[in-house]
Scaffold this motif. Structure first.
Motif, mmCIF file in Angstrom:
data_model
loop_
_atom_site.group_PDB
_atom_site.id
_atom_site.type_symbol
_atom_site.label_atom_id
_atom_site.label_comp_id
_atom_site.label_asym_id
_atom_site.label_seq_id
_atom_site.Cartn_x
_atom_site.Cartn_y
_atom_site.Cartn_z
ATOM 1 N N ALA A 4 -56.901 -6.341 -44.513
ATOM 2 C CA ALA A 4 -57.069 -5.222 -45.436
ATOM 3 C C ALA A 4 -55.757 -4.519 -45.777
ATOM 4 O O ALA A 4 -55.737 -3.639 -46.646
ATOM 5 N N LEU A 5 -54.665 -4.889 -45.127
ATOM 6 C CA LEU A 5 -53.393 -4.209 -45.364
ATOM 7 C C LEU A 5 -52.631 -4.872 -46.500
ATOM 8 O O LEU A 5 -52.679 -6.097 -46.668
ATOM 9 N N PRO A 6 -51.898 -4.090 -47.298
ATOM 10 C CA PRO A 6 -51.083 -4.682 -48.364
ATOM 11 C C PRO A 6 -49.873 -5.417 -47.794
ATOM 12 O O PRO A 6 -49.410 -5.115 -46.689
ATOM 13 N N GLU A 7 -49.370 -6.377 -48.538
ATOM 14 C CA GLU A 7 -48.173 -7.088 -48.118
ATOM 15 C C GLU A 7 -46.989 -6.125 -48.112
ATOM 16 O O GLU A 7 -46.729 -5.411 -49.082
ATOM 17 N N ALA A 8 -46.279 -6.118 -47.005
ATOM 18 C CA ALA A 8 -45.122 -5.226 -46.851
ATOM 19 C C ALA A 8 -44.486 -5.531 -45.504
ATOM 20 O O ALA A 8 -44.977 -6.347 -44.722
ATOM 21 N N SER A 9 -43.391 -4.839 -45.224
ATOM 22 C CA SER A 9 -42.760 -4.909 -43.908
ATOM 23 C C SER A 9 -43.255 -3.727 -43.083
ATOM 24 O O SER A 9 -43.306 -2.592 -43.577
ATOM 25 N N TYR A 10 -43.619 -4.001 -41.834
ATOM 26 C CA TYR A 10 -44.212 -2.977 -40.987
ATOM 27 C C TYR A 10 -43.466 -2.853 -39.662
ATOM 28 O O TYR A 10 -42.897 -3.819 -39.164
ATOM 29 N N GLN A 11 -43.543 -1.637 -39.105
ATOM 30 C CA GLN A 11 -43.138 -1.389 -37.730
ATOM 31 C C GLN A 11 -44.404 -1.213 -36.899
ATOM 32 O O GLN A 11 -45.425 -0.751 -37.407
ATOM 33 N N LEU A 12 -44.307 -1.553 -35.625
ATOM 34 C CA LEU A 12 -45.505 -1.602 -34.792
ATOM 35 C C LEU A 12 -45.224 -0.988 -33.428
ATOM 36 O O LEU A 12 -44.115 -1.088 -32.901
ATOM 37 N N TRP A 13 -46.250 -0.358 -32.876
ATOM 38 C CA TRP A 13 -46.134 0.231 -31.527
ATOM 39 C C TRP A 13 -47.475 0.066 -30.824
ATOM 40 O O TRP A 13 -48.538 0.194 -31.444
ATOM 41 N N VAL A 14 -47.452 -0.256 -29.528
ATOM 42 C CA VAL A 14 -48.667 -0.500 -28.752
ATOM 43 C C VAL A 14 -48.855 0.615 -27.731
ATOM 44 O O VAL A 14 -47.960 0.898 -26.927
ATOM 45 N N GLN A 15 -50.021 1.250 -27.775
ATOM 46 C CA GLN A 15 -50.409 2.275 -26.803
ATOM 47 C C GLN A 15 -51.353 1.629 -25.796
ATOM 48 O O GLN A 15 -52.422 1.146 -26.165
ATOM 49 N N THR B 43 -39.721 6.920 -42.156
ATOM 50 C CA THR B 43 -40.098 8.094 -42.947
ATOM 51 C C THR B 43 -41.614 8.270 -43.012
ATOM 52 O O THR B 43 -42.096 9.310 -43.464
ATOM 53 N N GLU B 44 -42.351 7.260 -42.579
ATOM 54 C CA GLU B 44 -43.807 7.301 -42.658
ATOM 55 C C GLU B 44 -44.399 7.723 -41.308
ATOM 56 O O GLU B 44 -43.840 7.435 -40.254
ATOM 57 N N PRO B 45 -45.557 8.403 -41.324
ATOM 58 C CA PRO B 45 -46.236 8.700 -40.052
ATOM 59 C C PRO B 45 -46.891 7.441 -39.479
ATOM 60 O O PRO B 45 -47.249 6.522 -40.216
ATOM 61 N N TRP B 46 -47.025 7.413 -38.154
ATOM 62 C CA TRP B 46 -47.732 6.309 -37.511
ATOM 63 C C TRP B 46 -49.217 6.414 -37.826
ATOM 64 O O TRP B 46 -49.806 7.494 -37.797
ATOM 65 N N ARG B 47 -49.846 5.283 -38.108
ATOM 66 C CA ARG B 47 -51.289 5.234 -38.346
ATOM 67 C C ARG B 47 -51.907 4.205 -37.404
ATOM 68 O O ARG B 47 -51.407 3.098 -37.276
ATOM 69 N N ARG B 48 -53.009 4.612 -36.796
ATOM 70 C CA ARG B 48 -53.664 3.733 -35.825
ATOM 71 C C ARG B 48 -54.537 2.709 -36.546
ATOM 72 O O ARG B 48 -55.335 3.066 -37.422
ATOM 73 N N LEU B 49 -54.386 1.459 -36.157
ATOM 74 C CA LEU B 49 -55.222 0.400 -36.699
ATOM 75 C C LEU B 49 -56.636 0.554 -36.137
ATOM 76 O O LEU B 49 -56.807 0.854 -34.961
ATOM 77 N N ALA B 50 -57.650 0.398 -36.980
ATOM 78 C CA ALA B 50 -59.044 0.574 -36.544
ATOM 79 C C ALA B 50 -59.351 -0.310 -35.342
ATOM 80 O O ALA B 50 -58.882 -1.449 -35.252
ATOM 81 N N GLU B 51 -60.149 0.235 -34.415
ATOM 82 C CA GLU B 51 -60.488 -0.512 -33.198
ATOM 83 C C GLU B 51 -61.136 -1.851 -33.515
ATOM 84 O O GLU B 51 -60.974 -2.830 -32.778
ATOM 85 N N SER B 52 -61.897 -1.905 -34.606
ATOM 86 C CA SER B 52 -62.567 -3.149 -34.967
ATOM 87 C C SER B 52 -61.584 -4.236 -35.392
ATOM 88 O O SER B 52 -61.954 -5.417 -35.466
ATOM 89 N N LYS B 53 -60.332 -3.859 -35.652
ATOM 90 C CA LYS B 53 -59.308 -4.819 -36.079
ATOM 91 C C LYS B 53 -58.416 -5.275 -34.928
ATOM 92 O O LYS B 53 -57.479 -6.042 -35.122
ATOM 93 N N VAL B 54 -58.713 -4.779 -33.708
ATOM 94 C CA VAL B 54 -57.861 -5.063 -32.544
ATOM 95 C C VAL B 54 -58.720 -5.653 -31.429
ATOM 96 O O VAL B 54 -59.750 -5.090 -31.067
ATOM 97 N N ASP C 263 -44.930 9.424 -31.868
ATOM 98 C CA ASP C 263 -44.545 10.498 -32.780
ATOM 99 C C ASP C 263 -43.335 10.045 -33.586
ATOM 100 O O ASP C 263 -42.953 8.872 -33.555
ATOM 101 N N ALA C 264 -42.729 10.966 -34.314
ATOM 102 C CA ALA C 264 -41.629 10.601 -35.209
ATOM 103 C C ALA C 264 -40.437 10.020 -34.465
ATOM 104 O O ALA C 264 -39.641 9.273 -35.043
ATOM 105 N N ASN C 265 -40.310 10.337 -33.163
ATOM 106 C CA ASN C 265 -39.164 9.858 -32.384
ATOM 107 C C ASN C 265 -39.453 8.565 -31.619
ATOM 108 O O ASN C 265 -38.579 8.054 -30.922
ATOM 109 N N THR C 266 -40.676 8.056 -31.734
ATOM 110 C CA THR C 266 -41.036 6.840 -31.009
ATOM 111 C C THR C 266 -40.327 5.627 -31.602
ATOM 112 O O THR C 266 -40.367 5.411 -32.814
ATOM 113 N N VAL C 267 -39.688 4.856 -30.735
ATOM 114 C CA VAL C 267 -38.983 3.641 -31.179
ATOM 115 C C VAL C 267 -39.993 2.514 -31.333
ATOM 116 O O VAL C 267 -40.781 2.246 -30.424
#
Length: 231
Positions: A177-188, A149-160, A201-205
């Motif tokens: 800097a991220l709060p504790e939670a469960s996350y989904q991840l995608w690599v471009q 339900t959430e939009p994808w957000r890009r992790l800052a380049e300085s963190k990668v 996008d919203a349909n990306t697995v």
């Protein structure tokens, strides 16, 4: 009958390509005509099949000395380039082809992303790309979200940080800097000649999921009847 093509040492092709070139972008082909007169100019031709068939890349006056060829956006494993021209007395001459080179128009395909199910403030991803990508893995962007339900957000380049390796690489992440939670991840992924996968996008697995946990476990020690010491 089709005239015979012959080499003429006065028409010289500068080496082209050298390894891998990106598809869909201009590639400058250069030559030197020396003292030869070519009234019909120079035609630049290319082949995707080892020279069995030659296709027109463009034609310009011989004295110009170069042509910006719009390389087709397709993957070619062994591309050849040659020059073709007609002399004043009607002879058909060629120069080249030189060494073959590859055309790469496809972004690297991420086949697998390995990450631990539970991570702390810093972690690393083992990224495997399709072995068919000729240009390897040059950079990565990491996108994250909490759930679908959430939009994808890009992790800052300085963190990668990418550490390239055989068949892919290791991507080190700073998640402090991220709060504790469960996350989904995608690599471009982007390869060595600039071919990049589209943004998610919203349909990306998701490529992987993990839980961010920086809280140390709490324990209580039995110090006697009815007395517990926490720590």
């Amino acid at each position: 009958p089709r005239p015979e093509l012959e080499q003429d040492a006065r028409l010289r092709l500068t080496p082209v390509g050298r390894g891998v070139v990106p598809g869909g972008q201009p590639l400058v082909v250069r030559w030197d005509v020396g003292s030869i007169v070519l009234p019909e100019g120079v035609r630049v031709e290319w082949s995707r099949d080892g020279g069995a068939e030659w296709l027109m890349a463009g034609a310009v006056p011989a004295a110009k000395g170069e042509l910006a060829w719009d390389v087709p956006c397709e993957d070619v494993s062994a591309c050849l380039v040659r020059l073709r021209a007609a002399t004043e007395d009607g002879r058909e001459i060629v120069a080249g082809p030189g060494s073959s080179f590859m055309i790469d128009c496809s972004p690297p395909k991420v086949r697998k992303v390995g990450v631990a199910p539970v991570v702390g403030g810093e972690t690393a991803l083992d990224v495997e790309i399709d072995s068919g990508d000729a240009s390897g893995l040059a950079t990565t962007a990491v996108w994250m979200r909490l759930d679908a339900t959430e939009p994808w957000r890009r992790l800052a380049e300085s963190k990668v940080r990418l550490v390239p390796g055989g068949g892919g690489g290791r991507v080190e992440l700073d998640l402090a800097a991220l709060p504790e939670a469960s996350y989904q991840l995608w690599v471009q992924a982007t390869d060595g000649v600039g071919n990049s996968a589209p943004e998610p996008d919203a349909n990306t697995v998701p490529a992987a999921s993990f839980r961010l946990d920086r809280t140390p476990p709490a324990i209580a020690v039995d110090a006697g009847p009815g007395q517990w010491v926490e720590g």
